[in-house]
Scaffold this motif. Structure first.
Motif, PDB file in Angstrom:
ATOM      1  N   THR A  18      32.949  39.463  44.647  1.00  0.00           N
ATOM      2  CA  THR A  18      31.733  40.063  44.086  1.00  0.00           C
ATOM      3  C   THR A  18      32.087  41.129  43.048  1.00  0.00           C
ATOM      4  O   THR A  18      31.422  41.258  42.009  1.00  0.00           O
ATOM      5  CB  THR A  18      30.885  40.683  45.208  1.00  0.00           C
ATOM      6  N   CYS A  19      33.142  41.901  43.316  1.00  0.00           N
ATOM      7  CA  CYS A  19      33.542  42.953  42.372  1.00  0.00           C
ATOM      8  C   CYS A  19      33.908  42.365  41.020  1.00  0.00           C
ATOM      9  O   CYS A  19      33.543  42.911  39.968  1.00  0.00           O
ATOM     10  CB  CYS A  19      34.690  43.778  42.948  1.00  0.00           C
ATOM     11  N   SER A  20      34.613  41.240  41.026  1.00  0.00           N
ATOM     12  CA  SER A  20      35.011  40.601  39.764  1.00  0.00           C
ATOM     13  C   SER A  20      33.789  40.143  38.975  1.00  0.00           C
ATOM     14  O   SER A  20      33.716  40.336  37.755  1.00  0.00           O
ATOM     15  CB  SER A  20      35.901  39.384  40.042  1.00  0.00           C
ATOM     16  N   LEU A  21      32.837  39.541  39.692  1.00  0.00           N
ATOM     17  CA  LEU A  21      31.654  39.005  39.006  1.00  0.00           C
ATOM     18  C   LEU A  21      30.696  40.111  38.591  1.00  0.00           C
ATOM     19  O   LEU A  21      30.095  40.046  37.512  1.00  0.00           O
ATOM     20  CB  LEU A  21      30.957  37.983  39.902  1.00  0.00           C
ATOM     21  N   ASN A  28      29.707  42.375  30.160  1.00  0.00           N
ATOM     22  CA  ASN A  28      29.547  41.324  29.150  1.00  0.00           C
ATOM     23  C   ASN A  28      30.906  40.710  28.785  1.00  0.00           C
ATOM     24  O   ASN A  28      31.254  40.561  27.612  1.00  0.00           O
ATOM     25  CB  ASN A  28      28.877  41.953  27.909  1.00  0.00           C
ATOM     26  N   ILE A  29      31.680  40.373  29.820  1.00  0.00           N
ATOM     27  CA  ILE A  29      33.047  39.871  29.607  1.00  0.00           C
ATOM     28  C   ILE A  29      32.995  38.372  29.307  1.00  0.00           C
ATOM     29  O   ILE A  29      32.387  37.608  30.050  1.00  0.00           O
ATOM     30  CB  ILE A  29      33.924  40.171  30.845  1.00  0.00           C
ATOM     31  N   PRO A  30      33.640  37.954  28.219  1.00  0.00           N
ATOM     32  CA  PRO A  30      33.528  36.552  27.789  1.00  0.00           C
ATOM     33  C   PRO A  30      34.157  35.561  28.768  1.00  0.00           C
ATOM     34  O   PRO A  30      34.926  35.934  29.656  1.00  0.00           O
ATOM     35  CB  PRO A  30      34.305  36.532  26.458  1.00  0.00           C
ATOM     36  N   ASP A  31      33.865  34.291  28.552  1.00  0.00           N
ATOM     37  CA  ASP A  31      34.464  33.206  29.336  1.00  0.00           C
ATOM     38  C   ASP A  31      35.992  33.318  29.280  1.00  0.00           C
ATOM     39  O   ASP A  31      36.558  33.656  28.236  1.00  0.00           O
ATOM     40  CB  ASP A  31      34.067  31.841  28.750  1.00  0.00           C
ATOM     41  N   GLY A  32      36.640  33.011  30.401  1.00  0.00           N
ATOM     42  CA  GLY A  32      38.095  32.985  30.435  1.00  0.00           C
ATOM     43  C   GLY A  32      38.745  34.348  30.588  1.00  0.00           C
ATOM     44  O   GLY A  32      39.976  34.446  30.540  1.00  0.00           O
ATOM     45  N   MET A  33      37.964  35.396  30.743  1.00  0.00           N
ATOM     46  CA  MET A  33      38.527  36.740  30.871  1.00  0.00           C
ATOM     47  C   MET A  33      37.922  37.455  32.072  1.00  0.00           C
ATOM     48  O   MET A  33      36.744  37.294  32.367  1.00  0.00           O
ATOM     49  CB  MET A  33      38.244  37.553  29.597  1.00  0.00           C
ATOM     50  N   LEU A  34      38.751  38.233  32.753  1.00  0.00           N
ATOM     51  CA  LEU A  34      38.298  39.089  33.846  1.00  0.00           C
ATOM     52  C   LEU A  34      38.959  40.456  33.692  1.00  0.00           C
ATOM     53  O   LEU A  34      40.134  40.528  33.333  1.00  0.00           O
ATOM     54  CB  LEU A  34      38.697  38.512  35.214  1.00  0.00           C
ATOM     55  N   TRP A  35      38.228  41.500  33.986  1.00  0.00           N
ATOM     56  CA  TRP A  35      38.846  42.835  34.024  1.00  0.00           C
ATOM     57  C   TRP A  35      39.311  43.161  35.439  1.00  0.00           C
ATOM     58  O   TRP A  35      40.180  43.984  35.636  1.00  0.00           O
ATOM     59  CB  TRP A  35      37.858  43.910  33.576  1.00  0.00           C
ATOM     60  N   ASN A  36      38.693  42.548  36.422  1.00  0.00           N
ATOM     61  CA  ASN A  36      39.007  42.809  37.827  1.00  0.00           C
ATOM     62  C   ASN A  36      39.310  41.472  38.502  1.00  0.00           C
ATOM     63  O   ASN A  36      38.501  40.546  38.418  1.00  0.00           O
ATOM     64  CB  ASN A  36      37.806  43.485  38.501  1.00  0.00           C
ATOM     65  N   ARG A  37      40.464  41.371  39.142  1.00  0.00           N
ATOM     66  CA  ARG A  37      40.852  40.121  39.805  1.00  0.00           C
ATOM     67  C   ARG A  37      41.115  40.401  41.279  1.00  0.00           C
ATOM     68  O   ARG A  37      41.648  41.458  41.624  1.00  0.00           O
ATOM     69  CB  ARG A  37      42.137  39.562  39.170  1.00  0.00           C
ATOM     70  N   VAL A  38      40.768  39.441  42.130  1.00  0.00           N
ATOM     71  CA  VAL A  38      41.043  39.589  43.557  1.00  0.00           C
ATOM     72  C   VAL A  38      42.233  38.690  43.895  1.00  0.00           C
ATOM     73  O   VAL A  38      42.113  37.458  43.931  1.00  0.00           O
ATOM     74  CB  VAL A  38      39.810  39.234  44.414  1.00  0.00           C
ATOM     75  N   LEU A  39      43.388  39.311  44.101  1.00  0.00           N
ATOM     76  CA  LEU A  39      44.620  38.573  44.375  1.00  0.00           C
ATOM     77  C   LEU A  39      44.833  38.456  45.883  1.00  0.00           C
ATOM     78  O   LEU A  39      44.176  39.147  46.674  1.00  0.00           O
ATOM     79  CB  LEU A  39      45.813  39.303  43.750  1.00  0.00           C
ATOM     80  N   PRO A 163      29.988  44.153  49.009  1.00  0.00           N
ATOM     81  CA  PRO A 163      29.281  43.982  50.287  1.00  0.00           C
ATOM     82  C   PRO A 163      30.097  44.444  51.494  1.00  0.00           C
ATOM     83  O   PRO A 163      29.549  44.641  52.566  1.00  0.00           O
ATOM     84  CB  PRO A 163      29.034  42.464  50.351  1.00  0.00           C
ATOM     85  N   GLY A 164      31.405  44.604  51.298  1.00  0.00           N
ATOM     86  CA  GLY A 164      32.249  45.049  52.403  1.00  0.00           C
ATOM     87  C   GLY A 164      32.381  46.563  52.484  1.00  0.00           C
ATOM     88  O   GLY A 164      33.068  47.072  53.362  1.00  0.00           O
ATOM     89  N   ASP A 165      31.751  47.264  51.554  1.00  0.00           N
ATOM     90  CA  ASP A 165      31.889  48.728  51.494  1.00  0.00           C
ATOM     91  C   ASP A 165      33.372  49.102  51.463  1.00  0.00           C
ATOM     92  O   ASP A 165      33.806  50.058  52.108  1.00  0.00           O
ATOM     93  CB  ASP A 165      31.191  49.385  52.700  1.00  0.00           C
ATOM     94  N   ALA A 166      34.129  48.310  50.675  1.00  0.00           N
ATOM     95  CA  ALA A 166      35.582  48.490  50.633  1.00  0.00           C
ATOM     96  C   ALA A 166      36.047  49.345  49.464  1.00  0.00           C
ATOM     97  O   ALA A 166      37.234  49.660  49.367  1.00  0.00           O
ATOM     98  CB  ALA A 166      36.262  47.115  50.544  1.00  0.00           C
ATOM     99  N   ARG A 167      35.120  49.699  48.574  1.00  0.00           N
ATOM    100  CA  ARG A 167      35.514  50.420  47.360  1.00  0.00           C
ATOM    101  C   ARG A 167      34.862  51.807  47.365  1.00  0.00           C
ATOM    102  O   ARG A 167      33.662  51.936  47.554  1.00  0.00           O
ATOM    103  CB  ARG A 167      35.098  49.631  46.117  1.00  0.00           C
ATOM    104  N   ILE A 168      35.672  52.816  47.142  1.00  0.00           N
ATOM    105  CA  ILE A 168      35.186  54.205  47.153  1.00  0.00           C
ATOM    106  C   ILE A 168      35.493  54.815  45.791  1.00  0.00           C
ATOM    107  O   ILE A 168      36.638  54.776  45.315  1.00  0.00           O
ATOM    108  CB  ILE A 168      35.867  55.029  48.271  1.00  0.00           C
TER     109      ILE A 168
END
Ligand code: SF4
Ligand code: SF4
Ligand code: SF4
Length: 205
Positions: A18-21, A28-39, A163-168
């Motif tokens: 959810t954070c990535s999306l 307004n991040i274009p197709d094929g690019m992410l600023w935040n990735r969940v590894l 949704p996990g309340d994992a980010r502060i």
């Protein structure tokens, strides 16, 4: 001074992306690019696991720009396009960026993404927060800590939507803030400490 940062609770992270999306929509991040990735920790495939069957485990680790105190990207930028602002965030002045990609090579976190072409969006139109400036071909971009929101006292969209309340989110220069208290906890750690960039984003569990 202010030093804005994000802490991520690995125990609470669901790997839901959810954070990535939320980041992609807000900025307004274009197709094929992410600023935040969940590894996935210690695993080079999407949603993989570590260990040997049946003793498997999976730890999600969201990664974006770490807004490093000793930022490698800032040190190598020849034009001053990459800078630290008064809130302690590492930002990019898109008008000063000449697209040399020195910062991309220097960042040990693979946090930067480059507009090789004019941005394409599958929606056919720009979306997201109208306060966020558009980027064009030849310009570098990355997480801004939702500058347009955090300038107005709002939290970053990834934090707001998790949704996990994992980010502060908070100010590391305020010793009484929740994030400062978490930074002093025994499990608090940063990624690639040996690189010496002194990330402000940190993890705990
Ligand atoms: S939105 Fe929250 S729970 Fe979901 S992957 Fe991101 S940090 Fe983890
Ligand atoms: S994570 Fe990379 S892009 Fe972000 S401040 Fe650190 S060195 Fe720069
Ligand atoms: S690509 Fe832009 S931000 Fe990166 S080092 Fe070159 S001028 Fe600086």
């Amino acid at each position: 001074m202010t030093k804005l940062a994000i802490a991520i609770d690995l125990h609470r992270c669901l790997g839901c992306n959810t954070c990535s999306l939320a980041c992609k929509m807000q900025n307004n991040i274009p197709d094929g690019m992410l600023w935040n990735r969940v590894l996935t920790e210690n695993c080079d495939i999407f949603d993989g696991a570590e260990g040997t069957y049946p003793n498997l485990s999976r730890t999600y680790r969201p990664v974006a720009c770490q807004h490093c105190t000793n930022a490698a990207c800032k040190r190598v930028c020849p034009t001053g396009a990459t800078y630290r602002d008064e809130m302690g965030r590492i930002e990019i002045d898109y008008d000063k960026c000449i697209g040399c990609r020195m910062c991309m090579a220097a960042c040990p976190f693979n946090a930067r993404t480059f507009n090789w072409n004019e941005p394409v969006r599958s929606t056919g139109f720009s979306y997201g927060d109208a306060r966020v400036p558009e980027r064009h071909k030849g310009v570098m971009e990355k997480c801004t800590l939702c500058k347009e929101r955090t300038d107005e006292g709002e939290e970053p969209m990834c934090v707001h939507c998790c949704p996990g309340d994992a980010r502060i989110f908070g100010d590391l220069d305020d010793p009484d803030s929740r994030i400062s208290q978490l930074r002093r906890s025994s499990t608090a750690h940063v990624l690639l400490e040996e690189k010496g960039t002194q990330p402000q984003v940190f993890y705990f569990n």
